[in-house]
Design an enzyme around this catalytic site. Structure first.
Site, PDB file in Angstrom:
ATOM      1  N   SER A  19      -4.561   3.787  32.784  1.00 25.70           N
ATOM      2  CA  SER A  19      -3.997   4.557  33.889  1.00 25.70           C
ATOM      3  C   SER A  19      -2.939   3.677  34.553  1.00 25.70           C
ATOM      4  CB  SER A  19      -5.112   4.978  34.858  1.00 25.70           C
ATOM      5  OG  SER A  19      -4.590   5.708  35.947  1.00 25.70           O
ATOM      6  N   HIS A  46      -2.468   7.934  31.406  1.00 25.42           N
ATOM      7  CA  HIS A  46      -2.179   8.911  32.450  1.00 25.42           C
ATOM      8  C   HIS A  46      -0.670   8.980  32.678  1.00 25.42           C
ATOM      9  CE1 HIS A  46      -6.458   8.392  34.371  1.00 25.42           C
ATOM     10  NE2 HIS A  46      -6.482   8.747  33.097  1.00 25.42           N
ATOM     11  N   ASP A 139     -12.099   7.071  34.803  1.00 20.03           N
ATOM     12  CA  ASP A 139     -11.860   7.738  33.532  1.00 20.03           C
ATOM     13  C   ASP A 139     -12.214   6.799  32.381  1.00 20.03           C
ATOM     14  OD1 ASP A 139     -11.059   9.728  31.756  1.00 20.03           O
ATOM     15  OD2 ASP A 139      -8.972   9.071  31.764  1.00 20.03           O
TER      16      ASP A 139
END
Length: 197
Positions: A19, A46, A139
């Site tokens: 991310s 992401h 995540d």
């Protein structure tokens, strides 16, 4: 015909999740992998929705591996890096073809790591090598559990070397991580694991 989830050497895939701070981290990791890697590399980074991404161009300058945005229905080939496109989850079907989905965001992200890890674990079983890198949320944690449930390997970036600690720390808290490594040591560990099955 579905593929059995038990995995033979040379019959796996590498999963990378990141991310915040991830593009730079992915560049370092991919730069440590050699052309001819005997597994496809599937990446959930992401990305912002609604804008063209330059991630393929940026990462291509870092590695000898071929890099492309994943396409729905294509077969993942060894030695190629497939990036989840903006606003799509990258998943793996039971026949190991790639799938792009518009299912709800996970941890506010789409693409996200969990759908990739969970679907790849079902398709590749013990052949999965899943890596959680820098990021600001949890995540990948659910996906780590799925990979380990099918005897895959989980490698996590040492949070002390990550730009953002939350994703790696959350993965480590599962107690299911095989290796916690500084970023430069992850690529050699992936290569060894892929080579030895």
């Amino acid at each position: 015909m579905s593929i059995d989830s038990s995995s033979a050497p040379g019959d796996g895939c590498v999963l990378l999740a990141a991310s915040a701070g991830g593009v730079e981290g992915l560049g370092v990791l991919l730069g440590g992998l050699q052309a001819g890697l005997a597994a496809p590399v599937l990446v959930a980074q992401h990305l912002r929705r609604g804008r063209e991404t330059r991630i393929v161009a940026v990462l291509s300058s870092s590695t000898a591996l071929d890099i492309k945005l994943a396409e729905d229905g294509e077969v993942a080939r060894a030695g190629v890096v497939y990036i989840a496109p903006p606003d799509r989850h990258l998943c793996v079907r039971p026949d190991r073809k790639l799938a792009l989905t518009e299912e709800a965001p996970v941890n506010f992200a789409r693409p996200a790591a969990d759908p990739l890890f969970e679907s790849a674990a079902k398709a590749y079983g013990a052949g999965c090598v899943a890596c959680v890198l820098t990021g600001t949320d949890g995540d990948g944690t659910r996906g780590v559990k799925a990979v380990k449930a099918r005897n895959g390997t989980v490698i996590v970036q040492d949070p002390e070397t990550a730009d953002f600690h939350s994703m790696p720390r959350s993965a480590i808290r599962t107690g299911l991580v095989d290796l916690v490594l500084p970023l430069p040591e992850i690529a050699p560990a992936i290569a060894r694991t892929v080579r030895h099955g």
